[in-house]
Scaffold this motif. Structure first.
Motif, PDB file in Angstrom:
ATOM      1  N   ILE A   1       9.212 -18.985  42.716  1.00  0.00           N
ATOM      2  CA  ILE A   1      10.436 -18.348  42.215  1.00  0.00           C
ATOM      3  C   ILE A   1      11.597 -19.337  42.145  1.00  0.00           C
ATOM      4  CG2 ILE A   1       9.704 -16.084  43.030  1.00  0.00           C
ATOM      5  CD1 ILE A   1      11.617 -16.377  45.354  1.00  0.00           C
TER       6      ILE A   1
ATOM      7  N   SER B   1      13.299 -19.892  38.467  1.00  0.00           N
ATOM      8  CA  SER B   1      14.604 -19.221  38.307  1.00  0.00           C
ATOM      9  C   SER B   1      15.615 -20.136  37.617  1.00  0.00           C
ATOM     10  CB  SER B   1      15.137 -18.800  39.682  1.00  0.00           C
ATOM     11  OG  SER B   1      16.405 -18.195  39.533  1.00  0.00           O
TER      12      SER B   1
ATOM     13  N   ILE C   1      18.996 -15.460  43.462  1.00  0.00           N
ATOM     14  CA  ILE C   1      17.709 -14.782  43.249  1.00  0.00           C
ATOM     15  C   ILE C   1      17.928 -13.281  43.454  1.00  0.00           C
ATOM     16  CG2 ILE C   1      15.341 -14.497  44.089  1.00  0.00           C
ATOM     17  CD1 ILE C   1      15.769 -17.115  42.686  1.00  0.00           C
TER      18      ILE C   1
ATOM     19  N   ASP D   1      14.078 -11.310  39.614  1.00  0.00           N
ATOM     20  CA  ASP D   1      13.342 -12.582  39.636  1.00  0.00           C
ATOM     21  C   ASP D   1      12.006 -12.475  40.384  1.00  0.00           C
ATOM     22  OD1 ASP D   1      15.352 -14.047  38.270  1.00  0.00           O
ATOM     23  OD2 ASP D   1      16.540 -14.075  40.131  1.00  0.00           O
TER      24      ASP D   1
END
Length: 800
Positions: free
Chosen positions: A712, A716, A721, A725
């Motif tokens: 992630i 991203s 976040i 996400d």
């Protein structure tokens, strides 16, 4: 027409040939003979052919025969080839492939050289050598070059014997030294004399006489040493017959020399005093070489008008101032000597057969059969036939042994009778005790099952207590070997670190258990850092090593230990030295390797493959596994004794779901690492996302969490976040009570303090609901301490 005319050379070579034939048959008939014994026997076989060829050449006068002479030339180097191969097979084979190639190349070289000599013999014709009384070819140059080939093999034989004697120790060194001396006696001296004879330095008769005596002595030394010191099976009869045979044949060799020498003197007197009629009597020009009153004996070849050569024994003496040469027919001379030669031949053969047959039957009754009776009785005793007795036939040493063997057998038999009288009552007592033990065992098994249930219940209580109050509220970071680090904030991990500090300086093995991805290698690295950080840390993945390479990888190997061992290779034990050797995933270790690892742990010693000496183990041993070794022991896939050896100190690492307070610190560390390396644009993580991550099951533990965060953070493109996400598959795998808080309508506008208060109350309420009112679990879920949560709840008036 062939006519046998035995003279001294024939009798002496016959004696040698008989002795060598006896040794050859024995060596090639040894049961379960070693490869060294085979090459020794082949060397004796070719030497026997050599002696037989010499004997045939010297024993037959007509017609001329070149085949025996050619066989004697070829047999010598072939015997030496097998002698060289013997040294590479005793006491254990070395370089088998290269030795086989050497033998093949040697045979080819000798056969080609022999064919060249044979062609030269066919072209050059034959000549009679008087001083050795045999036919030879007119090819001194070819034979001289072939003799140089034989001398080179002699040099290699002696060199191989000296090299192998230096390599070995103890009993093997003594045998090799004695056999090298024996081989040198039958090769170096006769070979040197042969070359001197071909170059005209010494007479052929001198060479053959020395050859006969040296072969008897040299091979006697070699064979006696071999049958007494080697591991090949030999018999007492063979040893006695061999010693007796060489003694008698040596005496016959000496007797034949003086007997036939006396026969030569009689012939000389008969020829000089007119008892024998000369074939011719002619004046000669060699008067300068003959002193008055003396007679010079020689040999001559004269050709008749038909072109045929005739051989004569000649005597030159001075008569009335003139040198007169008298010639006597050589064939008549050989027949005169052969009259005594046949007598010696008969004596030799009778003596030989007497030793082989007569001594065999004599020793069979006097020595061998009594020994066989004792041997058979011992074998019967091994089969529990205690009534066996040995007949006492004599009062000598063997009779003494048989007598006391019978006494021992009677004593054992009487003891067994006494034991049999107590067997019935003893069996009843055993049955009573067995019943008592079975009752006690059943009670013990019931207690053991109760103990296991209590242990399981205690473990469950510990887990529940740990789940409720695991957070210690602060982050800890420990730097480890190789740049790795251990990050934690839970009480369970703090307890593990404290236990590691207590056992880090101990020498006993440590077993680290836990699910996959919990960080077992980090704990092993921590033990190493606290205990032996000045020395190497060597991890070994047991699941990645093929079964066939286990011993080589762990213990190492020496050059030549197996086919692909081109050089010495130290194993991981030597690589670890005085440091730490870490066996990861020990549950994957093959069952056939486990006994060797057990001995290595137990004895603290090991031996590289192909090595001669054991080496000490100085490293600390750590083990790790994600499998239940106790269940593997019960199923038979892991040795129980090895389990007890590795499980001296056990360190269990709880899964991430049992120490959720560590998740927040691990996530923060990963985010910090990505930010410091400019690998992400993310600056923070939304609290709702953090709450979701804290509540996730993380079945792959820290490894799954790390891979998830890498994914992630790398994908991203925002500063924060959010729930959007998170991957869809991750959200779908969450349990229903782990759903994140709902978002407020973006169009709703509230007072700031009211909004913060309401949002805080909703987050705390949701956390308490998810944790069933457990404040410690809710605080860990929110990433704050229990005290801070209680303070916040009082501020928000949520005490109820």
């Amino acid at each position: 027409m062939f006519e046998l005319l035995p003279n001294y050379f024939f009798v002496s070579t016959l004696i040698v040939a008989l002795f060598l034939a006896h040794l050859t048959v024995y060596m090639l008939r040894i049961p379960e003979r070693s490869s060294a014994g085979l090459h020794f026997g082949m060397a004796l076989l070719w030497t026997t052919i050599l002696s037989v060829s010499y004997g045939i050449s010297a024993g037959f006068y007509a017609p001329p025969m070149m085949l025996p002479r050619w066989l004697s030339i070829m047999a010598a180097p072939l015997s030496l080839l097998h002698g060289i191969a013997f040294y590479f097979h005793f006491p254990m084979p070395l370089y088998r492939t290269w030795v086989r190639r050497f033998l093949i190349a040697g045979y080819i070289l000798v056969l080609l050289a022999s064919i060249a000599v044979a062609l030269a013999m066919l072209k050059s014709g034959s000549r009679f050598v008087f001083n050795a009384h045999f036919w030879d070819s007119r090819t001194p140059v070819a034979q001289r070059w072939f003799s140089y080939l034989t001398l080179s093999f002699i040099f290699l034989l002696v060199l191989a014997g000296i090299w192998r004697s230096v390599m070995e120790t103890g009993r093997s060194r003594i045998l090799l030294s004695v056999m090298t001396l024996g081989f040198a006696t039958v090769t170096v001296v006769p070979g040197t004399l042969h070359v001197l004879n071909l170059n005209g330095v010494i007479e052929r008769s001198t060479y053959l006489t020395a050859y006969s005596f040296l072969y008897l002595i040299g091979f006697f030394i070699s064979v006696v040493a071999y049958i007494n010191l080697s591991r090949d099976r030999s018999t007492i009869q063979m040893r006695i017959v061999t010693v007796t045979l060489v003694t008698i044949l040596s005496l016959l060799q000496t007797v034949s020399y003086f007997w036939l020498e006396q026969r030569e003197q009689i012939y000389n007197l008969a020829a000089q005093n007119g008892v024998l009629e000369p074939e011719y009597e002619l004046p000669t020009t060699q008067s300068a070489e003959v002193s008055p009153g003396s007679v010079q004996r020689s040999y001559a070849t004269r050709r008749d008008p038909a072109g045929k050569d005739h051989h004569y024994v000649t005597f030159i003496q001075m008569i009335d101032g003139s040198a007169i040469e008298r010639g006597f027919d050589y064939l008549q001379y050989r027949r005169f000597i052969a009259d005594s030669g046949f007598v010696l031949l008969a004596i030799t053969l009778v003596s030989y057969l007497f030793v082989l047959i007569g001594f065999r039957y004599f020793f069979q009754g006097a020595l061998l059969q009594p020994i066989a009776n004792i041997t058979n009785a011992l074998k019967a005793m091994r089969k529990h036939e205690y009534a066996t007795r040995v007949p006492v036939q004599t009062l000598d040493e063997i009779g003494f042994i048989a007598h006391y063997f019978n006494r021992m057998a009677r004593s054992i038999q009487a003891s067994r009778r006494r034991l049999a009288r107590y067997s019935d009552s003893l069996e009843e007592k055993i049955q009573e005790r067995t019943h008592e033990l079975e009752t006690t065992l059943a009670e013990y098994q019931a207690l053991h099952e109760t103990k296991q249930e209590l242990q399981q219940y205690a473990t469950s209580l510990e887990k529940q207590i740990g789940d409720r109050d695991d957070s210690i509220g602060e982050r800890h970071e420990l730097q480890l070997t190789g740049g790795s680090k251990l990050i934690y904030g839970s009480r369970s991990m703090q307890a593990i670190v404290e236990r590691v500090e207590n056992i880090a300086h101990r020498e006993e093995p440590v077993l680290i258990t836990g699910e996959t991805g919990t960080g077992k290698e980090l704990i092993a690295s921590l033990i190493h850092k606290l205990g032996r950080h000045d020395h190497p840390f060597v991890p070994v993945n047991c699941a990645a090593i093929p079964a066939s390479l286990w011993e080589s990888q762990i213990f190492g190997h020496t050059r030549g230990a197996f086919t692909d061992a081109k050089s010495d290779q130290p194993g991981v034990i030597a690589e670890a030295g005085e440091g730490t050797l870490f066996f990861d995933e020990i549950g994957e270790m093959p069952l056939e390797i486990q006994p060797k690892i057990l001995r290595f742990i137990q004895e603290r010693k090991y031996k590289p493959i192909g090595g001669r000496n054991e080496l000490p183990v100085r490293c600390r041993l750590l083990f790790a596994t994600h499998r239940n070794l106790s269940e593997m022991v019960e199923s038979g896939s892991f040795r129980e004794d090895l389990f007890y050896r590795v499980n001296v100190f056990e360190v269990r690492i709880p899964p991430l779901r049992e120490r959720r307070s560590d998740i927040r610190f691990l996530i923060e560390d990963m985010l910090s690492n990505f930010q410091s390396n400019n690998r992400t644009v993310v600056e923070s993580i939304d609290p709702e996302v953090l709450a979701t991550l804290l509540a996730a099951p993380w079945r792959g533990n820290a490894r799954e969490l790390e891979n998830f965060m890498i994914r992630i953070l790398a994908e991203s493109r925002k500063d924060v976040i959010t729930q959007e996400d998170l991957p869809t598959d991750f959200q779908s795998n969450l349990e229903p009570h782990h759903e994140p808080l709902a978002q407020e309508d973006e169009d709703t506008v509230m007072d700031y303090d009211v909004a913060v208060t309401e949002f805080s109350r909703r987050i705390i309420t949701r956390a308490l609901n998810q944790c069933s009112g457990n404040k410690s679990e809710a605080a860990r879920l929110l990433g704050i301490s229990r005290g801070k949560l209680q303070s916040q709840m009082r501020t928000l008036k949520m005490d109820d």
